[in-house]
Design an enzyme around this catalytic site. Structure first.
Site, PDB file in Angstrom:
ATOM      1  CE1 TYR A   1      -3.197  -2.901   0.153  1.00 54.56           C
ATOM      2  CE2 TYR A   1      -3.517  -2.498   2.494  1.00 54.56           C
ATOM      3  CZ  TYR A   1      -3.802  -3.217   1.348  1.00 54.56           C
ATOM      4  OH  TYR A   1      -4.706  -4.244   1.410  1.00 54.56           O
TER       5      TYR A   1
ATOM      6  CG  HIS B   1      -1.329  -8.548  -0.393  1.00 52.16           C
ATOM      7  ND1 HIS B   1      -0.900  -7.264  -0.169  1.00 52.16           N
ATOM      8  CD2 HIS B   1      -2.660  -8.437  -0.624  1.00 52.16           C
ATOM      9  CE1 HIS B   1      -1.927  -6.430  -0.261  1.00 52.16           C
ATOM     10  NE2 HIS B   1      -3.006  -7.118  -0.537  1.00 52.16           N
TER      11      HIS B   1
ATOM     12  NE  ARG C   1     -12.238  -3.101  -4.775  1.00 53.25           N
ATOM     13  CZ  ARG C   1     -10.968  -3.302  -4.417  1.00 53.25           C
ATOM     14  NH1 ARG C   1     -10.276  -2.348  -3.870  1.00 53.25           N
ATOM     15  NH2 ARG C   1     -10.392  -4.470  -4.587  1.00 53.25           N
ATOM     16  N   GLY C   2     -17.241   0.930  -1.149  1.00 53.95           N
ATOM     17  CA  GLY C   2     -18.080   2.121  -0.999  1.00 53.95           C
ATOM     18  C   GLY C   2     -19.453   1.959  -1.643  1.00 53.95           C
ATOM     19  CG  PHE C   3     -21.923  -0.624  -5.055  1.00 53.47           C
ATOM     20  CD1 PHE C   3     -22.243   0.254  -6.075  1.00 53.47           C
ATOM     21  CD2 PHE C   3     -22.749  -1.706  -4.828  1.00 53.47           C
ATOM     22  CE1 PHE C   3     -23.379   0.056  -6.856  1.00 53.47           C
ATOM     23  CE2 PHE C   3     -23.883  -1.913  -5.598  1.00 53.47           C
ATOM     24  CZ  PHE C   3     -24.193  -1.032  -6.617  1.00 53.47           C
TER      25      PHE C   3
HETATM   26  N1  LIG Z   1      -6.215  -8.381   0.843  1.00 56.65           N
HETATM   27  C1  LIG Z   1      -6.515  -7.673  -0.216  1.00 56.65           C
HETATM   28  O1  LIG Z   1      -6.167  -8.034  -1.340  1.00 56.65           O
HETATM   29  C2  LIG Z   1      -7.287  -6.394  -0.056  1.00 56.65           C
HETATM   30  C3  LIG Z   1      -7.908  -5.796  -1.164  1.00 56.65           C
HETATM   31  C4  LIG Z   1      -8.645  -4.611  -0.941  1.00 56.65           C
HETATM   32  C5  LIG Z   1      -8.730  -4.080   0.331  1.00 56.65           C
HETATM   33  N2  LIG Z   1      -8.097  -4.678   1.385  1.00 56.65           N
HETATM   34  C6  LIG Z   1      -8.201  -4.151   2.759  1.00 56.65           C
HETATM   35  O2  LIG Z   1      -9.572  -4.004   3.096  1.00 56.65           O
HETATM   36  C7  LIG Z   1      -9.834  -2.672   3.518  1.00 56.65           C
HETATM   37  C8  LIG Z   1     -11.241  -2.244   3.123  1.00 56.65           C
HETATM   38  O3  LIG Z   1     -11.499  -2.472   1.754  1.00 56.65           O
HETATM   39  P1  LIG Z   1     -11.737  -1.277   0.695  1.00 56.65           P
HETATM   40  O4  LIG Z   1     -11.162  -0.018   1.214  1.00 56.65           O
HETATM   41  O5  LIG Z   1     -11.306  -1.822  -0.613  1.00 56.65           O
HETATM   42  O6  LIG Z   1     -13.310  -1.176   0.574  1.00 56.65           O
HETATM   43  P2  LIG Z   1     -14.525  -0.831   1.572  1.00 56.65           P
HETATM   44  O7  LIG Z   1     -14.082  -0.839   2.967  1.00 56.65           O
HETATM   45  O8  LIG Z   1     -15.617  -1.743   1.150  1.00 56.65           O
HETATM   46  O9  LIG Z   1     -14.926   0.634   1.102  1.00 56.65           O
HETATM   47  C9  LIG Z   1     -14.089   1.746   1.243  1.00 56.65           C
HETATM   48  C10 LIG Z   1     -14.726   2.908   0.508  1.00 56.65           C
HETATM   49  O10 LIG Z   1     -15.973   3.227   1.118  1.00 56.65           O
HETATM   50  C11 LIG Z   1     -16.000   4.567   1.579  1.00 56.65           C
HETATM   51  N3  LIG Z   1     -16.722   4.541   2.869  1.00 56.65           N
HETATM   52  C12 LIG Z   1     -16.351   3.908   4.009  1.00 56.65           C
HETATM   53  N4  LIG Z   1     -17.275   4.066   4.979  1.00 56.65           N
HETATM   54  C13 LIG Z   1     -18.273   4.804   4.419  1.00 56.65           C
HETATM   55  C14 LIG Z   1     -19.509   5.308   4.900  1.00 56.65           C
HETATM   56  N5  LIG Z   1     -19.910   5.053   6.143  1.00 56.65           N
HETATM   57  N6  LIG Z   1     -20.282   6.061   4.054  1.00 56.65           N
HETATM   58  C15 LIG Z   1     -19.876   6.298   2.784  1.00 56.65           C
HETATM   59  N7  LIG Z   1     -18.719   5.845   2.262  1.00 56.65           N
HETATM   60  C16 LIG Z   1     -17.921   5.113   3.077  1.00 56.65           C
HETATM   61  C17 LIG Z   1     -14.548   4.974   1.693  1.00 56.65           C
HETATM   62  O11 LIG Z   1     -14.370   6.351   1.476  1.00 56.65           O
HETATM   63  P3  LIG Z   1     -13.646   7.318   2.566  1.00 56.65           P
HETATM   64  O12 LIG Z   1     -12.323   6.707   2.880  1.00 56.65           O
HETATM   65  O13 LIG Z   1     -13.536   8.617   1.842  1.00 56.65           O
HETATM   66  O14 LIG Z   1     -14.583   7.355   3.730  1.00 56.65           O
HETATM   67  C18 LIG Z   1     -13.920   4.188   0.545  1.00 56.65           C
HETATM   68  O15 LIG Z   1     -14.132   4.869  -0.680  1.00 56.65           O
HETATM   69  C19 LIG Z   1      -8.727  -1.844   2.843  1.00 56.65           C
HETATM   70  O16 LIG Z   1      -8.506  -0.634   3.513  1.00 56.65           O
HETATM   71  C20 LIG Z   1      -7.552  -2.779   2.937  1.00 56.65           C
HETATM   72  O17 LIG Z   1      -6.947  -2.688   4.221  1.00 56.65           O
HETATM   73  C21 LIG Z   1      -7.400  -5.832   1.199  1.00 56.65           C
END
Ligand SMILES: NC(=O)c1ccc[n+]([C@@H]2O[C@H](COP(=O)([O-])OP(=O)(O)OC[C@H]3O[C@@H](n4cnc5c(N)ncnc54)[C@H](OP(=O)(O)O)[C@@H]3O)[C@@H](O)[C@H]2O)c1
Length: 329
Positions: free
Chosen positions: A57, A125, A208-210
């Site tokens: 990251y 990973h 991812r925010g959807f």
């Molecule tokens: N192992 C892997 O391969 C892998 C892959 C992807 C992710 N990850 C890990 O998983 C974590 C979470 O996944 P992700 O970030 O991909 O997706 P997520 O948690 O499903 O969604 C994050 C997105 O949602 C928004 N968001 C969060 N809370 C919200 C709320 N209450 N209202 C409106 N929007 C909101 C965030 O924007 P803001 O930040 O602007 O609030 C960001 O754009 C990552 O941070 C990472 O540590 C791991």
């Protein structure tokens, strides 16, 4: 916040962790560093004890940020990080690598950047098809014996790979995508994890925010936003997929909760050994997400959500082809 236990090696964490990736990449420009340090410390004050980062990251930026922010409270938190990518001299990611010497070098770099003597949870990973998984698990086993790592995890690994790794070094947690937007792990992964006593950490638990209702058919994903490259978020797919959000909104309205909170509470209700790691950079959203731990969904609510997700066939792959190839099946 309630705690949950991951795996039979007994790693106790808050029921919801915090995904830190977005503080360094994937969702547009990086927010100011000082702001994120304050935010990470506020997350600790709000009861979060599991923080998710990775060497890749940034690359490297995210571990440095997390290490800096959490140093004063290091003993009170669980830091999870990941190895498994290769980089060129400029720090640009060039592919996967889980050779034993790369793992050892990655861990030394992570320890330095995280300003700690030991990594609480170290994930591979992505599976490296060139390196037998027994060698990877064996290397992590040695790092555990050396005291540099406490628990072993895997990410996006298939069932057979998990079983082989687990036979060498017990796996504490699998981190793969899972949400009302992506339910594939229910077919084979969850039953296998249950049988083996491995915890599950869903990434992208808000799709991812959807699954927050904040993404609409009109949303433009700007520079540096990974969603601009993901088939599921292409205009036509997005418009079709919004039917799912609409159906979840009905449950959310009845519960007087937000859509995102319902999506996270649904995940928590699936198994007591599931610990989602929603990512956010805003305190208001963090509080909203953490509230999912107190939102009780009745069997009727859960059945309605199941019916809703069964009725909408999600359109578009979750990754572009090159990233899809890195997923182990
Ligand atoms: N192992 C892997 O391969 C892998 C892959 C992807 C992710 N990850 C890990 O998983 C974590 C979470 O996944 P992700 O970030 O991909 O997706 P997520 O948690 O499903 O969604 C994050 C997105 O949602 C928004 N968001 C969060 N809370 C919200 C709320 N209450 N209202 C409106 N929007 C909101 C965030 O924007 P803001 O930040 O602007 O609030 C960001 O754009 C990552 O941070 C990472 O540590 C791991």
């Amino acid at each position: 916040m309630d705690t949950r236990t991951l795996g039979t090696t007994g790693l106790q964490v808050s029921a919801l962790g915090l995904g830190c990736m977005g503080m360094s990449q994937s969702f547009g420009p990086r927010p100011p560093r000082e702001e994120m340090i304050t935010f990470l410390r506020a997350a600790v004050d709000s009861g979060v004890t599991l923080f998710d980062t990775a060497e890749v990251y940034g690359p490297f930026h995210n571990e440095e940020l997390v290490g800096d922010a959490l140093e004063p409270v290091r003993d009170d938190v669980v830091i999870a990080t990941k190895f498994g990518f290769a980089f060129d001299e400029d720090g640009k990611q060039t592919g996967v690598s889980s050779r034993p010497d790369s793992i050892r070098a990655a861990v030394d770099g992570s320890l330095r950047r995280l300003r700690t003597d030991a990594i609480d949870l170290l994930y591979q990973h992505r599976v490296d098809p060139e390196v037998p998984i027994e060698d990877v698990a064996g290397t992590v086993k040695e790092l555990i014996a050396a005291g540099k790592v406490h628990h072993f995890g895997m990410s996006e690994a298939g069932v057979q790979t998990i079983r082989r790794a687990h036979a060498v070094q017990p796996v504490t947690a699998l981190q793969s995508e899972y949400s009302l937007f992506w339910r594939e792990p229910e077919d084979e992964i969850l039953p296998a994890l249950e049988e083996l006593g491995i915890g599950f950490v869903p990434f992208s638990p808000l799709g991812r925010g959807f699954l927050t209702g904040q993404v609409t058919a009109q949303t433009e994903f700007g520079e540096g936003d990974i969603r601009a490259t993901l088939p599921r978020f292409e205009r036509e797919a997005l418009e079709a997929n919004l039917a799912l959000v609409e159906l979840i909104t009905r449950v959310a309205d009845r519960k007087e909760a937000t859509v995102g909170r319902v999506a996270l509470a649904w995940l928590l209700a699936q198994k007591p050994w599931i610990v989602p790691i929603p990512g956010t950079r805003r305190l208001g959203r963090l509080e909203e997400n953490l509230g999912a731990a107190d939102l009780e969904l009745t069997p009727e609510d859960l059945a309605e959500l199941d019916r809703a997700s069964a009725s909408v066939q999600v359109q578009g792959d979750r990754y572009p082809e090159a990233m899809q190839k890195m997923i182990d099946r």
